[in-house]
Design a protein around this motif. Structure first.
Motif, PDB file in Angstrom:
ATOM      1  N   SER A 171      44.581  52.383  61.951  1.00 26.37           N
ATOM      2  CA  SER A 171      45.059  53.511  61.145  1.00 26.37           C
ATOM      3  C   SER A 171      45.258  53.126  59.685  1.00 26.37           C
ATOM      4  N   TRP A 172      45.494  51.829  59.428  1.00 34.42           N
ATOM      5  CA  TRP A 172      45.694  51.361  58.054  1.00 34.42           C
ATOM      6  C   TRP A 172      44.416  50.788  57.440  1.00 34.42           C
ATOM      7  N   THR A 173      43.302  50.895  58.149  1.00 31.70           N
ATOM      8  CA  THR A 173      42.026  50.360  57.651  1.00 31.70           C
ATOM      9  C   THR A 173      41.435  51.287  56.585  1.00 31.70           C
ATOM     10  N   GLY A 174      40.938  50.697  55.495  1.00 35.27           N
ATOM     11  CA  GLY A 174      40.288  51.472  54.441  1.00 35.27           C
ATOM     12  C   GLY A 174      41.075  51.463  53.148  1.00 35.27           C
ATOM     13  N   PRO A 175      40.507  52.048  52.078  1.00 33.55           N
ATOM     14  CA  PRO A 175      41.179  52.086  50.778  1.00 33.55           C
ATOM     15  C   PRO A 175      42.276  53.141  50.751  1.00 33.55           C
ATOM     16  N   GLN A 176      43.219  52.973  49.864  1.00 30.79           N
ATOM     17  CA  GLN A 176      44.323  53.928  49.753  1.00 30.79           C
ATOM     18  C   GLN A 176      43.777  55.326  49.489  1.00 30.79           C
ATOM     19  N   GLY A 177      44.263  56.297  50.236  1.00 33.15           N
ATOM     20  CA  GLY A 177      43.802  57.673  50.106  1.00 33.15           C
ATOM     21  C   GLY A 177      42.679  58.021  51.054  1.00 33.15           C
ATOM     22  N   LEU A 178      41.970  57.002  51.548  1.00 33.06           N
ATOM     23  CA  LEU A 178      40.879  57.217  52.507  1.00 33.06           C
ATOM     24  C   LEU A 178      41.012  56.278  53.703  1.00 33.06           C
ATOM     25  N   SER A 204      31.950  53.893  48.590  1.00 37.14           N
ATOM     26  CA  SER A 204      31.350  52.572  48.907  1.00 37.14           C
ATOM     27  C   SER A 204      32.449  51.541  49.160  1.00 37.14           C
ATOM     28  N   ALA A 205      33.512  51.978  49.822  1.00 31.16           N
ATOM     29  CA  ALA A 205      34.662  51.112  50.075  1.00 31.16           C
ATOM     30  C   ALA A 205      34.432  50.253  51.321  1.00 31.16           C
ATOM     31  N   MET A 206      35.148  49.148  51.383  1.00 29.45           N
ATOM     32  CA  MET A 206      35.072  48.255  52.530  1.00 29.45           C
ATOM     33  C   MET A 206      36.063  48.709  53.598  1.00 29.45           C
ATOM     34  N   TYR A 207      35.539  49.048  54.770  1.00 34.02           N
ATOM     35  CA  TYR A 207      36.379  49.319  55.933  1.00 34.02           C
ATOM     36  C   TYR A 207      36.320  48.075  56.824  1.00 34.02           C
ATOM     37  N   ARG A 233      28.697  53.020  57.069  1.00 33.37           N
ATOM     38  CA  ARG A 233      27.711  53.006  55.986  1.00 33.37           C
ATOM     39  C   ARG A 233      28.376  52.583  54.668  1.00 33.37           C
ATOM     40  N   SER A 234      29.600  53.024  54.458  1.00 32.03           N
ATOM     41  CA  SER A 234      30.335  52.649  53.252  1.00 32.03           C
ATOM     42  C   SER A 234      30.591  51.140  53.234  1.00 32.03           C
ATOM     43  N   THR A 235      30.934  50.583  54.394  1.00 37.79           N
ATOM     44  CA  THR A 235      31.161  49.135  54.501  1.00 37.79           C
ATOM     45  C   THR A 235      29.893  48.361  54.171  1.00 37.79           C
ATOM     46  N   GLN A 236      28.760  48.820  54.685  1.00 41.71           N
ATOM     47  CA  GLN A 236      27.496  48.158  54.407  1.00 41.71           C
ATOM     48  C   GLN A 236      27.147  48.246  52.918  1.00 41.71           C
ATOM     49  N   ALA A 237      27.370  49.409  52.317  1.00 44.34           N
ATOM     50  CA  ALA A 237      27.095  49.576  50.884  1.00 44.34           C
ATOM     51  C   ALA A 237      27.985  48.655  50.049  1.00 44.34           C
ATOM     52  N   SER A 238      29.240  48.520  50.449  1.00 44.02           N
ATOM     53  CA  SER A 238      30.162  47.639  49.742  1.00 44.02           C
ATOM     54  C   SER A 238      29.706  46.185  49.836  1.00 44.02           C
ATOM     55  N   ARG A 239      29.281  45.794  51.047  1.00 40.43           N
ATOM     56  CA  ARG A 239      28.816  44.426  51.256  1.00 40.43           C
ATOM     57  C   ARG A 239      27.565  44.138  50.413  1.00 40.43           C
ATOM     58  N   GLU A 240      26.638  45.079  50.365  1.00 41.26           N
ATOM     59  CA  GLU A 240      25.404  44.886  49.591  1.00 41.26           C
ATOM     60  C   GLU A 240      25.697  44.818  48.091  1.00 41.26           C
ATOM     61  N   ALA A 241      26.622  45.658  47.611  1.00 38.13           N
ATOM     62  CA  ALA A 241      26.979  45.633  46.194  1.00 38.13           C
ATOM     63  C   ALA A 241      27.627  44.305  45.811  1.00 38.13           C
TER      64      ALA A 241
END
Length: 334
Positions: A171-178, A204-207, A233-241
């Motif tokens: 439940s606490w995984t992800g960036p603040q607000g998301l 593009s945040a890391m989950y 998908r957001s986690t993968q985009a964050s990792r690639e960036a």
């Protein structure tokens, strides 16, 4: 007059400068920069180099780090004349350990704040996971107070989440607000699911890479499949960036190092050519990498010896004081 004449042919401009970095402990990481807030890793130490070109240490700031030790004091290297040896020395102070016995009086207070105080006093403690577990056991029972405490603790201590249940950790995984807990509240209709999905992808945040068990729990938590896929998908985009940025930084660093080495080699070649043109070079010993001060001292000794007797002894003493050669005279005159 005789002494001055003996030394006159030796007073040439130094061709090298000795650079040294030392410490009271081995294997330190040295950081350098134009200001205390703009320092980056520079080199490992101890370090020693006889340089034919300036390393541009003047007016730069230096600091040393080593795991288990406090950061050193920041040193600003003053401007020094070419040929004057430059020696930086760092004194490293070990950090306190923080054993179970030292934690006992903090634990006896039975509060989360006591654990905070212990971790600040002993940041390198080997029992950090045990301290986290104790702090988790002291969390408030009231939901609102517990959420506020977890918001702070998870922000300060990333490893603290290991002491939560799987569902609470998710439940606490992800960036603040998301975070997942935010997504649960925001996505309760088809339209809101689409809106939240777009926000997750745009961030593009890391989950995290959800395990099969975690995917089942997310379904039990009624997190829509589209939102779970968006988080992945957001986690993968964050990792690639991140990988792209790191690759660019490595390439830029490699190019800078290559240019610096090429510049050093050009300067060394020019200095060697200039040194070969000096008359004193004919009298210099054949030892490799002989510092210029030592070459000049050998020439001075030979000039002094021609005076003979007491004058030769006085001449040599004067030469010793003028030319700071690090090589003992017994080795220099073999």
């Amino acid at each position: 007059m005789l002494l001055l004449a003996a030394l006159a042919g030796c007073a040439t401009t130094p061709q090298t400068t000795t650079y040294m970095i030392q410490s009271n402990v081995p294997d330190i990481d040295v950081y350098k920069g134009p200001s205390p807030d703009k320092m980056a890793f520079y080199i490992k130490a101890p370090f020693y180099e006889v340089a034919y070109a300036s390393k541009y240490w003047s007016n730069q700031y230096f600091m040393a780090r080593k795991p288990g030790y406090h950061d050193s004091e920041i040193i600003q290297q003053p401007t020094s004349a070419w040929g004057t040896p430059v020696n930086l020395h760092f004194f490293m102070r070990p950090k306190p350990v923080g054993t179970a016995a030292e934690f006992a009086p903090y634990a006896a207070r039975g509060t989360v704040e006591a654990g905070d105080e212990f971790l600040k006093a002993y940041p390198e403690t080997p029992i950090r996971s045990e301290v986290y577990a104790h702090m988790a056991s002291q969390l408030p029972k009231d939901n609102q107070a517990r959420d506020a405490a977890l918001e702070r603790l998870l922000g300060m201590y990333p490893g603290f989440s290991d002491n939560l249940t799987v569902s609470e950790r998710l439940s606490w995984t992800g960036p603040q607000g998301l975070r997942v807990r935010d997504i649960q509240q925001q996505a309760k209709s088809p339209a809101s699911i689409t809106t939240v999905e777009k926000r997750i992808l745009a961030s593009s945040a890391m989950y995290k890479d959800f395990s099969s068990e975690e995917l089942k729990i997310l379904k039990q938590m009624r997190v829509h499949d589209r939102l779970v896929a968006a988080m992945q998908r957001s986690t993968q985009a964050s990792r690639e960036a991140t990988a792209k940025a790191e690759a660019s930084a490595r390439a830029a660093q490699a190019a800078a190092q290559a240019e610096a080495e090429a510049s050093r080699q050009r300067a060394a070649a020019a200095a060697a050519a200039a040194a070969a043109a000096q008359p004193v070079a004919a009298t210099a010993p054949s030892a490799d990498n002989m510092p210029t001060e030592c070459v000049q001292l050998v020439a001075a000794y030979k000039a002094c010896d021609r005076t003979g007797g007491f004058f030769a002894m006085a001449c040599r003493m004067t030469a010793d004081s003028q030319f700071k050669c690090p090589i003992p005279a017994t080795q220099l005159l073999r």
